[in-house]
Write a protein that holds these residues in place. Structure first.
Motif, PDB file in Angstrom:
ATOM      1  N   GLU A   3       0.852  -1.182   0.000  1.00 34.98           N
ATOM      2  CA  GLU A   3       0.000   0.000   0.000  1.00 34.98           C
ATOM      3  C   GLU A   3       0.888   1.233   0.000  1.00 34.98           C
ATOM      4  OE1 GLU A   3      -3.378   0.047   2.266  1.00 34.98           O
ATOM      5  OE2 GLU A   3      -3.801  -2.046   1.854  1.00 34.98           O
ATOM      6  N   PRO A   4       0.395   2.373  -0.413  1.00 38.62           N
ATOM      7  CA  PRO A   4       1.203   3.596  -0.408  1.00 38.62           C
ATOM      8  C   PRO A   4       1.818   3.838   0.968  1.00 38.62           C
ATOM      9  CG  PRO A   4      -0.848   3.985  -1.559  1.00 38.62           C
ATOM     10  CD  PRO A   4      -0.968   2.616  -0.946  1.00 38.62           C
ATOM     11  N   PRO A   5       3.118   4.084   1.035  1.00 36.99           N
ATOM     12  CA  PRO A   5       3.785   4.256   2.326  1.00 36.99           C
ATOM     13  C   PRO A   5       3.440   5.581   2.984  1.00 36.99           C
ATOM     14  CG  PRO A   5       5.310   4.680   0.544  1.00 36.99           C
ATOM     15  CD  PRO A   5       4.053   4.174  -0.089  1.00 36.99           C
ATOM     16  N   PRO A  54       4.665  -4.779  -9.108  1.00 40.82           N
ATOM     17  CA  PRO A  54       4.042  -5.563  -8.045  1.00 40.82           C
ATOM     18  C   PRO A  54       4.743  -5.345  -6.703  1.00 40.82           C
ATOM     19  CG  PRO A  54       4.354  -6.895 -10.016  1.00 40.82           C
ATOM     20  CD  PRO A  54       5.102  -5.615 -10.240  1.00 40.82           C
ATOM     21  N   ALA A  55       4.013  -4.806  -5.750  1.00 38.34           N
ATOM     22  CA  ALA A  55       4.530  -4.562  -4.390  1.00 38.34           C
ATOM     23  C   ALA A  55       5.711  -3.593  -4.375  1.00 38.34           C
ATOM     24  CB  ALA A  55       4.924  -5.872  -3.721  1.00 38.34           C
ATOM     25  N   LEU A  56       5.882  -2.807  -5.409  1.00 44.73           N
ATOM     26  CA  LEU A  56       6.978  -1.835  -5.461  1.00 44.73           C
ATOM     27  C   LEU A  56       6.422  -0.426  -5.588  1.00 44.73           C
ATOM     28  CD1 LEU A  56       9.589  -3.503  -7.856  1.00 44.73           C
ATOM     29  CD2 LEU A  56       9.674  -3.368  -5.360  1.00 44.73           C
ATOM     30  N   THR A  57       6.925   0.459  -4.752  1.00 47.89           N
ATOM     31  CA  THR A  57       6.491   1.850  -4.780  1.00 47.89           C
ATOM     32  C   THR A  57       7.709   2.758  -4.738  1.00 47.89           C
ATOM     33  OG1 THR A  57       4.411   1.362  -3.639  1.00 47.89           O
ATOM     34  CG2 THR A  57       5.191   3.635  -3.557  1.00 47.89           C
ATOM     35  N   ALA A  58       7.733   3.727  -5.635  1.00 51.72           N
ATOM     36  CA  ALA A  58       8.812   4.719  -5.636  1.00 51.72           C
ATOM     37  C   ALA A  58       8.363   5.933  -4.840  1.00 51.72           C
ATOM     38  CB  ALA A  58       9.155   5.124  -7.065  1.00 51.72           C
ATOM     39  N   VAL A  59       9.312   6.548  -4.145  1.00 55.18           N
ATOM     40  CA  VAL A  59       9.058   7.804  -3.443  1.00 55.18           C
ATOM     41  C   VAL A  59       9.590   8.919  -4.331  1.00 55.18           C
ATOM     42  CG1 VAL A  59       9.517   9.170  -1.376  1.00 55.18           C
ATOM     43  CG2 VAL A  59       9.226   6.685  -1.209  1.00 55.18           C
ATOM     44  N   VAL A  60       8.696   9.800  -4.788  1.00 54.90           N
ATOM     45  CA  VAL A  60       9.060  10.787  -5.796  1.00 54.90           C
ATOM     46  C   VAL A  60       8.620  12.182  -5.367  1.00 54.90           C
ATOM     47  CG1 VAL A  60       8.810   9.015  -7.581  1.00 54.90           C
ATOM     48  CG2 VAL A  60       6.920  10.598  -7.139  1.00 54.90           C
ATOM     49  N   GLN A  61       9.097  13.160  -6.116  1.00 59.48           N
ATOM     50  CA  GLN A  61       8.752  14.553  -5.859  1.00 59.48           C
ATOM     51  C   GLN A  61       8.864  15.326  -7.169  1.00 59.48           C
ATOM     52  OE1 GLN A  61      11.452  16.569  -3.120  1.00 59.48           O
ATOM     53  NE2 GLN A  61       9.767  17.715  -2.244  1.00 59.48           N
ATOM     54  N   THR A  62       7.922  16.205  -7.421  1.00 60.23           N
ATOM     55  CA  THR A  62       8.005  17.058  -8.600  1.00 60.23           C
ATOM     56  C   THR A  62       8.967  18.213  -8.313  1.00 60.23           C
ATOM     57  OG1 THR A  62       5.766  16.524  -9.309  1.00 60.23           O
ATOM     58  CG2 THR A  62       6.723  18.567 -10.152  1.00 60.23           C
ATOM     59  N   ALA A  73      10.326   3.220 -16.686  1.00 57.06           N
ATOM     60  CA  ALA A  73      11.746   2.914 -16.511  1.00 57.06           C
ATOM     61  C   ALA A  73      11.997   2.119 -15.238  1.00 57.06           C
ATOM     62  CB  ALA A  73      12.557   4.213 -16.492  1.00 57.06           C
ATOM     63  N   LEU A  74      11.372   2.531 -14.135  1.00 57.21           N
ATOM     64  CA  LEU A  74      11.551   1.818 -12.880  1.00 57.21           C
ATOM     65  C   LEU A  74      10.899   0.443 -12.937  1.00 57.21           C
ATOM     66  CD1 LEU A  74      10.863   4.803 -10.467  1.00 57.21           C
ATOM     67  CD2 LEU A  74      13.093   3.801 -11.005  1.00 57.21           C
ATOM     68  N   GLY A  75       9.785   0.347 -13.622  1.00 56.15           N
ATOM     69  CA  GLY A  75       9.118  -0.948 -13.759  1.00 56.15           C
ATOM     70  C   GLY A  75       9.979  -1.968 -14.482  1.00 56.15           C
ATOM     71  N   ARG A  76      10.747  -1.489 -15.461  1.00 55.57           N
ATOM     72  CA  ARG A  76      11.644  -2.412 -16.183  1.00 55.57           C
ATOM     73  C   ARG A  76      12.728  -2.972 -15.269  1.00 55.57           C
ATOM     74  NH1 ARG A  76      10.833   1.425 -20.407  1.00 55.57           N
ATOM     75  NH2 ARG A  76      12.738   2.568 -19.832  1.00 55.57           N
ATOM     76  N   GLU A  77      12.991  -2.286 -14.174  1.00 57.15           N
ATOM     77  CA  GLU A  77      14.021  -2.733 -13.232  1.00 57.15           C
ATOM     78  C   GLU A  77      13.424  -3.481 -12.046  1.00 57.15           C
ATOM     79  OE1 GLU A  77      17.305  -2.322 -13.518  1.00 57.15           O
ATOM     80  OE2 GLU A  77      17.107  -1.324 -15.454  1.00 57.15           O
ATOM     81  N   SER A  78      12.154  -3.858 -12.122  1.00 59.79           N
ATOM     82  CA  SER A  78      11.486  -4.447 -10.962  1.00 59.79           C
ATOM     83  C   SER A  78      12.169  -5.720 -10.472  1.00 59.79           C
ATOM     84  CB  SER A  78      10.012  -4.717 -11.278  1.00 59.79           C
ATOM     85  OG  SER A  78       9.882  -5.619 -12.354  1.00 59.79           O
TER      86      SER A  78
END
Length: 266
Positions: free
Chosen positions: A26-28, A49-57, A116-121
């Protein structure tokens, strides 16, 4: 994985800055995390799947090649960015299994970041599996400097019979002592590395910092980092003390840290 932000960036253009990828169903919780000062709020971005990135604009103009080169020459400003990045990574690692991303990992928009991040899952999952419940520890070993030549001993005050031979003998003896000192120092470094590696899950031996420590008569002979299970932290501290006593060297232990050095070795 970092995309280049075009230079010059269009006025008002934005980019997506990525701090870390976490294992989360779930979202952290991002409460209390500011990230880069003056930018938008941190948010979660599902990247697999079960991976979430922490990002900022962020403002793209802040990360053009020219802007970043200028920042590299401005130590306080660079430190501010590095500290903000590190604080987010550490906070997330304290809450969830986390893979830290390098400073200034950016994408043009969320769609490209997610793709891009999904390709590195697969790599992220392997890194998370490897580093779960582990921390990174640094070990540095210092020994006293080799014997320093004393001019009064090496240079005869007045010519005497056999002075030349005596001078060469002293030079040879000093050279032999220095070689023995170097060999002993390498043996100590290997012994410490072997001892800590036996306790660690993984290790990386880095080049020692060259030259003497300023204003001190000691030299670094080991600069290494180790991935250690959290439950073995106390054992590591005892081992470091034992190695100090057995080798007579200065063994410096630092940590625990987020395992930056080991997330890429999968």
């Amino acid at each position: 994985m970092t995309e280049d932000i075009p230079a010059p960036a269009e006025a008002g253009a934005e980019a997506v800055y990525v701090y870390a990828v976490c294992r989360a169903e779930e979202p952290p919780d991002l409460t209390g995390l500011a990230g880069l000062s003056g930018e938008g709020p941190l948010r979660a971005l599902a990247v697999g799947p079960a991976l979430t990135a922490v990002v900022q604009t962020v403002r793209a103009a802040e990360f053009t090649d020219e802007a970043w080169q200028a920042r590299l020459a401005d130590e306080p400003e660079l430190e501010r960015y590095a500290r903000a990045h590190h604080e987010v990574v550490c906070a997330m690692a304290a809450r969830l299994p986390t893979v830290p991303l390098p400073l200034a990992t950016l994408y043009h928009d969320e769609q490209r970041a997610r793709a891009a991040l999904g390709r590195e899952s697969q790599r992220f999952h392997a890194a998370l599996e490897r580093t779960a419940n582990h921390s990174e520890w640094g070990v540095k070993v210092y020994v006293t400097d080799a014997p320093v030549r004393q001019a009064a001993e090496d240079t005869p005050q007045r010519p005497a019979v056999g002075a030349g031979r005596a001078y060469l003998d002293r030079k040879r003896s000093l050279r032999d002592r220095r070689e023995r000192h170097r060999t002993d120092a390498l043996r100590i470094a290997d012994a410490v590395d072997a001892g800590v590696s036996g306790l660690a899950t993984a290790s990386r031996r880095l080049p020692p910092h060259g030259g003497r420590v300023p204003d001190e008569r000691r030299r670094q002979v080991l600069n290494a980092t180790y991935l250690v299970a959290e439950e073995r932290a106390a054992e590591l501290a005892r081992l470091a003390q034992d190695l100090r006593e057995r080798t007579g060297a200065q063994v410096e232990l630092s940590g625990p840290w987020v395992p930056y050095s080991f997330v890429g070795e999968v």
